[in-house]
Scaffold this active site. Sequence first.
Site, short mmCIF file in Angstrom:
data_model
loop_
_atom_site.label_atom_id
_atom_site.label_comp_id
_atom_site.label_asym_id
_atom_site.label_seq_id
_atom_site.Cartn_x
_atom_site.Cartn_y
_atom_site.Cartn_z
N HIS A 34 -10.41 23.85 -36.90
CA HIS A 34 -11.54 24.19 -37.75
C HIS A 34 -12.84 23.58 -37.23
O HIS A 34 -13.90 24.21 -37.30
CB HIS A 34 -11.27 23.70 -39.17
CG HIS A 34 -12.32 24.08 -40.16
ND1 HIS A 34 -12.48 25.37 -40.63
CD2 HIS A 34 -13.28 23.34 -40.78
CE1 HIS A 34 -13.49 25.41 -41.49
NE2 HIS A 34 -13.99 24.20 -41.60
N TYR A 37 -12.73 24.09 -32.53
CA TYR A 37 -12.57 25.42 -31.92
C TYR A 37 -11.73 25.35 -30.64
O TYR A 37 -12.06 25.93 -29.62
CB TYR A 37 -13.93 26.03 -31.60
CG TYR A 37 -14.76 26.43 -32.79
CD1 TYR A 37 -14.34 26.18 -34.09
CD2 TYR A 37 -15.98 27.08 -32.62
CE1 TYR A 37 -15.11 26.55 -35.18
CE2 TYR A 37 -16.75 27.46 -33.71
CZ TYR A 37 -16.31 27.19 -34.99
OH TYR A 37 -17.06 27.56 -36.07
N HIS A 80 -14.59 30.34 -46.04
CA HIS A 80 -13.87 29.45 -46.96
C HIS A 80 -12.60 30.17 -47.39
O HIS A 80 -12.37 30.44 -48.57
CB HIS A 80 -14.75 29.08 -48.15
CG HIS A 80 -14.99 27.61 -48.23
ND1 HIS A 80 -15.05 26.91 -49.41
CD2 HIS A 80 -15.18 26.68 -47.26
CE1 HIS A 80 -15.27 25.63 -49.18
NE2 HIS A 80 -15.36 25.46 -47.88
N GLN A 300 -19.02 17.80 -52.51
CA GLN A 300 -20.12 18.72 -52.21
C GLN A 300 -21.49 18.15 -52.57
O GLN A 300 -21.62 17.07 -53.13
CB GLN A 300 -19.88 20.02 -52.97
CG GLN A 300 -18.63 20.76 -52.51
CD GLN A 300 -18.78 21.31 -51.11
OE1 GLN A 300 -19.44 22.32 -50.89
NE2 GLN A 300 -18.15 20.66 -50.15
N SER A 516 -12.38 31.09 -37.76
CA SER A 516 -11.35 30.72 -38.72
C SER A 516 -10.03 31.30 -38.24
O SER A 516 -9.79 32.51 -38.33
CB SER A 516 -11.68 31.25 -40.12
OG SER A 516 -10.64 30.95 -41.03
#
Length: 720
Positions: A34, A37, A80, A300, A516
């Site tokens: 994630h 890469y 997400h 967050q 993803s």
Amino acid sequence: MSLSASDYELVVSELGRDPTPAEEALFENLWSEHCAYRSSRPLLSAFDSNGKDVVVGPGDDAAVVALSDSVYITLGIESHNHPSYVDPYDGAATGVGGIVRDTMSMGAYPIALTDSLYFGPFEDEHPRYLFEGVVEGISDYGNSIGVPTVGGSVVFHPDYEGNPLVNVACVGVVSPDRLVTAKAQKSGNALMLVGNATGRDGLGGASFASEDLSEDAETEDRPAVQVGDPYTEKLLIEANETLLDEELVESARDLGAAGLGGASSELVAKGELGARIELGSVHQREPNMSALEILLAESQERMCYEVAPENVDRVREIADRFDLGSSVIGTVTEGNYVCTFDGETVVDVPAEYLAEGAPMNDLDSVPPTPPKETELPTPTLETAFESVLASPNTASKRWVYRQYDHEVGTRTIVRPGDDAAVLAARECDGERGIAIAAGSNPNWTSLNPYEGARAVALEVTTNLAAKGATPLAAVDCLNGGNPETPSVYGGFKGIVDGLADMCRTLSVPVVGGNVSLYNDSTSGPIPPTPTLAMVGTTTEYDAPPLGFPESSEPGTILLVGDHAVASGRTPRLGGSEYLAQFDGTDAFPTPPEETEATGFIEAIASVATDEHTRAVHDVSHGGLAVTFAEMISESRGAEVTLTGDENGAGLLFHERTGRAVIETTAPDAVQAAFPDDTPVENVGHTDASGELTLTVNGERLEYDAGTVRAIRGVLDRELE
């Protein structure tokens, strides 16, 4: 959480000792697929990222392109996917929050969002539950922070049954003097956290996103999903603007994957610097948090800022003014990335090695086996027409976008439901517009990853051109299954090369994006899915509508780019919604060649701004059947004649890209605007009947606008 044996050996070799538990967890997350890469980076060099308008390309929180000498726009995209399966509401909401903070960290103000969503069959209970939760999460968060969701796409396909995709893009506006990057500037500067307090939510989110979903993911992986607070995000947006107004930010990065550890280490690594961080100084909302929890929690609405020492108190004052927490957590140094906690050093590693040292994977790749072609179905034209229009994939998405406040900010000129959204770039001189389009089509890419991805790129570019926009740049969200499966990795490679080749053909730089992988579950891998989000610019606010506008005089309907209609030859139906409805397979139609595609896009954009043009609509999902159905209204009908294919299905339903329908009062001028190798066919005219009459090889179909709207209203009927 634990490192693989091979990665552990590399870390031990670099450090000259065994890593601490906090270091091991930090490497495990920052070296995950994630974040690093590891499987995709070797392929991404296929993209051209340079261009005369590109200011910041791949590698930062968002890309930056120049709209003019005095106005830049930012463009970013995020996925997400796994969180939205486990908790559709919070998973989607925090996806919006993350991409907005990526925009903020570049010094930009977010002005628009798009969402590209992919689910299992609409008629099944669980995909519908996920769909409703995701849409609610996006709308609640986006509406609360005052950023309009202006476009995107929704696709239903059986191969997303166990793993939906939620891809969100954000566009922002920034002036050159306010541009900030995620590159630390100077040793001795302070590192500050501003925003929500740190909790235990989202622990291990990066590593969770780098593995296949398990059968028990909805319960076992719930702690890895973050919980969003849009009202704090809105305060953070405005506080960020104030910090930029007062020139208090030296560099910035939002806290996303791998939390504080990811943001702070990547920030200093980009500046070839280090940091000394006291984890106990982080403002926390839960008692007795450990060093590892503080370091890796993905709570967050938090930003990490590099601030000059003399400005620390002023940053605190601004945070207090907006009811945000703040803490000085450390300083930028010229040494290692060091974290201490309760007087003990828990992390002491080279920042660049942590952020960039992950070894790349050398994976086997084989092209996926194409499906065996079957005998084409032969339903009646009426049955096929109604089935294709009623498919959730081609049906009206009004139920989705009417939940979004797409006009907040008062910039939106062309609203959702059109080929592309257009927003006013009020910062520019004159009536300059920003056009935005995004989407993909798994029916195309599952059948032929390379050609399907080329078609996706051409279709998204056509969406912009239909509004009279010239494309500036694109970002991609490359979604795939488990890359350790050679055929899956081969399909992923196909979509990378296909997007890269068509974007290069169209001179559209791909300036950033997201990958993803491991979107694989007990129901199997997802189709290779290359979501492309593209921005363009218009020279005025006016754009031709998608639908036929009211008029007292008939207009001529032209079909541009359809060689099948022009030549009378039988087109391929591969990847079409028609075959999806009737269980047939066929070879995917090849998109236009380079010169043909380039000339087509330039001509469409030019014709769209012509005073004689009344409407422009691209032809793609559902073919001409859906295109004409979307263009009529109660006050405007159309009489259309198509001839060529033996049974008419190919003419009406094939989905080869590089085509558009144009209503004009100057058909000869439109003909002259297109290259000689692009067919321009007069297929009918508009009228005031409010009915669509299609004559296909002599067979006549008649539907009034109310009936067409009812057929296409399946989402409204089923979900209200």
